[in-house]
Design a protein around this motif. Structure first.
Motif, mmCIF file in Angstrom:
data_model
loop_
_atom_site.group_PDB
_atom_site.id
_atom_site.type_symbol
_atom_site.label_atom_id
_atom_site.label_comp_id
_atom_site.label_asym_id
_atom_site.label_seq_id
_atom_site.Cartn_x
_atom_site.Cartn_y
_atom_site.Cartn_z
ATOM 1 N N UNK A 33 0.848 -1.154 -0.068
ATOM 2 C CA UNK A 33 0.070 0.021 0.010
ATOM 3 C C UNK A 33 0.982 1.252 -0.131
ATOM 4 N N UNK A 34 0.771 2.207 -1.045
ATOM 5 C CA UNK A 34 1.297 3.367 -0.971
ATOM 6 C C UNK A 34 0.671 4.648 -0.976
ATOM 7 N N UNK A 35 0.973 5.462 -0.229
ATOM 8 C CA UNK A 35 0.152 6.893 0.048
ATOM 9 C C UNK A 35 0.760 7.663 -0.771
ATOM 10 N N UNK A 36 0.231 8.437 -1.821
ATOM 11 C CA UNK A 36 0.759 9.462 -2.522
ATOM 12 C C UNK A 36 0.126 10.890 -2.261
ATOM 13 N N UNK A 37 1.227 11.756 -1.892
ATOM 14 C CA UNK A 37 0.404 13.032 -1.559
ATOM 15 C C UNK A 37 1.054 14.007 -2.475
ATOM 16 N N UNK A 38 0.127 14.830 -3.351
ATOM 17 C CA UNK A 38 0.679 15.902 -4.043
ATOM 18 C C UNK A 38 -0.550 16.781 -4.179
ATOM 19 N N UNK A 39 -0.370 18.103 -4.201
ATOM 20 C CA UNK A 39 -1.725 19.069 -4.283
ATOM 21 C C UNK A 39 -1.958 19.181 -5.808
ATOM 22 N N UNK A 40 -1.190 18.746 -6.931
ATOM 23 C CA UNK A 40 -1.414 18.794 -8.105
ATOM 24 C C UNK A 40 -1.898 17.491 -8.708
ATOM 25 N N UNK A 41 -3.310 17.546 -9.143
ATOM 26 C CA UNK A 41 -4.085 16.338 -9.520
ATOM 27 C C UNK A 41 -3.461 15.550 -10.627
ATOM 28 N N UNK A 42 -2.805 16.202 -11.660
ATOM 29 C CA UNK A 42 -2.051 15.551 -12.863
ATOM 30 C C UNK A 42 -0.982 14.687 -12.318
ATOM 31 N N UNK A 43 -0.170 15.186 -11.501
ATOM 32 C CA UNK A 43 1.058 14.357 -10.829
ATOM 33 C C UNK A 43 0.244 13.015 -10.041
ATOM 34 N N UNK A 44 -0.859 13.273 -9.289
ATOM 35 C CA UNK A 44 -1.439 12.108 -8.527
ATOM 36 C C UNK A 44 -1.721 11.036 -9.402
ATOM 37 N N UNK A 45 -2.384 11.584 -10.692
ATOM 38 C CA UNK A 45 -2.913 10.784 -11.630
ATOM 39 C C UNK A 45 -1.823 9.815 -12.442
ATOM 40 N N UNK A 46 -0.733 10.512 -12.505
ATOM 41 C CA UNK A 46 0.334 9.865 -13.263
ATOM 42 C C UNK A 46 1.272 8.976 -12.404
ATOM 43 N N UNK A 47 1.256 9.179 -11.096
ATOM 44 C CA UNK A 47 1.906 8.210 -10.027
ATOM 45 C C UNK A 47 1.016 7.128 -9.875
ATOM 46 N N UNK A 48 -0.245 7.216 -9.733
ATOM 47 C CA UNK A 48 -1.186 6.232 -9.604
ATOM 48 C C UNK A 48 -1.227 5.064 -10.706
ATOM 49 N N UNK A 49 -1.054 5.753 -12.077
ATOM 50 C CA UNK A 49 -0.978 4.866 -13.099
ATOM 51 C C UNK A 49 0.012 4.125 -13.167
ATOM 52 N N UNK A 50 1.246 4.775 -12.829
ATOM 53 C CA UNK A 50 2.818 3.937 -13.062
ATOM 54 C C UNK A 50 2.730 2.760 -11.809
ATOM 55 N N UNK A 51 2.334 3.008 -10.774
ATOM 56 C CA UNK A 51 2.475 2.229 -9.805
ATOM 57 C C UNK A 51 1.224 1.233 -9.628
ATOM 58 N N UNK A 52 -0.013 1.453 -10.101
ATOM 59 C CA UNK A 52 -1.089 0.584 -10.084
ATOM 60 C C UNK A 52 -0.986 -0.508 -11.342
ATOM 61 N N UNK A 53 -0.358 -0.089 -12.483
ATOM 62 C CA UNK A 53 0.170 -0.926 -13.644
ATOM 63 C C UNK A 53 1.083 -2.082 -13.019
ATOM 64 N N UNK A 54 1.548 -1.954 -11.814
ATOM 65 C CA UNK A 54 2.466 -2.847 -11.301
ATOM 66 C C UNK A 54 1.998 -3.418 -9.987
ATOM 67 N N UNK A 55 0.772 -3.379 -9.793
ATOM 68 C CA UNK A 55 0.023 -4.095 -8.751
ATOM 69 C C UNK A 55 0.185 -3.654 -7.506
ATOM 70 N N UNK A 56 0.579 -2.281 -7.313
ATOM 71 C CA UNK A 56 0.574 -1.862 -6.078
ATOM 72 C C UNK A 56 -0.610 -0.994 -5.799
ATOM 73 N N UNK A 57 -1.125 -1.075 -4.506
ATOM 74 C CA UNK A 57 -2.256 -0.291 -4.002
ATOM 75 C C UNK A 57 -2.011 1.066 -3.652
ATOM 76 N N UNK A 58 -2.469 1.987 -4.382
ATOM 77 C CA UNK A 58 -2.168 3.394 -4.434
ATOM 78 C C UNK A 58 -3.438 4.109 -3.757
ATOM 79 N N UNK A 59 -3.103 4.998 -2.822
ATOM 80 C CA UNK A 59 -4.312 5.762 -2.177
ATOM 81 C C UNK A 59 -3.686 7.220 -2.425
ATOM 82 N N UNK A 60 -4.331 8.098 -3.222
ATOM 83 C CA UNK A 60 -4.163 9.443 -3.598
ATOM 84 C C UNK A 60 -4.536 10.442 -2.669
#
Length: 248
Positions: free
Chosen positions: A7-34
């Motif tokens: 489980x990975x918590x990603x904290x960023x006030x820019x939605x586009x950054x959150x979305x990019x990191x979420x896509x990178x990580x979830x493609x490799x089966x990490x559970x992402x909480x933005x």
């Protein structure tokens, strides 16, 4: 030891950054909480502790340094690894990130392979550290359950481990003996009061030469200065068959 699925918590006030990191990580089966609101990090972490936090630095209200310091100050959250993400590339910014407790620093714009490599590395390191802490806790529980005193020394003769039986017999609190030279503290004299030279000490000899020694008649001194006779066994601990690292 596979960190995928963590489980990975990603904290960023820019939605586009959150979305990019979420896509990178979830493609490799990490559970992402933005999370976009830095002031909600502590509450979110306490409700559902993550295995790793990716934390932006430049955010309104609370910046990443402040969030990290808050997490590291709380014993419930201080062990969670924090990987900073930022467009800031000055050395002083990176140094500050490590000073407040970050384990790594990723610069924007992101490279997917670098993100994955660093996340994977720090998740594996965290797993190893958790295993070591669990083994250490088990070791301390085990030695405290033994009915005889146990003391572990490093290669300089300083106390690195001592169980409750030995503490009670010697009359010391743990903080009064850990890190101190055992010989100078409790093994300094013969029965007649003459100084016991370290060169004659079987514990010191075992540290220098290795092996195992059984001592049938020796003398230790309690904190209050009273002596008592002891029998003990000294066994060397080495670095995988190399030089002696200490004794138990």
């Amino acid at each position: 030891m596979n960190p995928v699925g963590k489980n990975i918590l990603v904290v960023d006030d820019t939605p586009v950054n959150l979305d990019l990191l979420r896509k990178i990580l979830t493609r490799h089966d990490y559970h992402v909480r933005p999370l976009i609101d830095s002031t909600m990090v502590m509450r979110s972490v306490l409700l559902e502790p993550p295995d790793l936090i990716l934390l932006d630095i430049k955010m309104p209200v609370m910046n990443g340094y402040e969030v990290c310091a808050q997490l590291k100050a709380d014993p419930r959250t201080c062990a969670i690894p924090i990987l900073f993400i930022s467009a800031l590339q000055d050395t002083e910014d990176k140094v500050r990130a490590f000073e407040v407790g970050g384990v790594d620093y990723l610069t924007k714009p992101f490279e997917a392979q670098e993100v994955l490599a660093r996340v994977r590395t720090h998740l594996r390191l965290d797993q190893l550290q958790r295993s070591l802490r669990a083994s250490n806790d088990y070791l301390h529980t085990l030695i405290d359950s033994v009915g005889e005193g146990i003391i572990g020394l490093d290669g300089e003769g300083r106390v690195r481990l001592i169980n409750q039986v030995a503490l009670e017999e010697l009359g010391y609190a743990q903080e009064e003996i850990l890190g101190h030279d055992l010989h100078q503290l409790v093994h300094h004299s013969y029965a007649d009061g003459q100084p016991y030279p370290t060169s004659a000490c079987p514990i010191r000899q075992t540290i220098l030469e290795g092996g195992r020694r059984s001592v049938q008649d020796d003398l230790l001194f309690r904190k209050d200065g009273s002596p008592f006779a002891v029998e003990y066994t000294v066994a060397s601990m080495d670095g995988r068959g190399e030089e002696v690292q200490g004794v138990m």
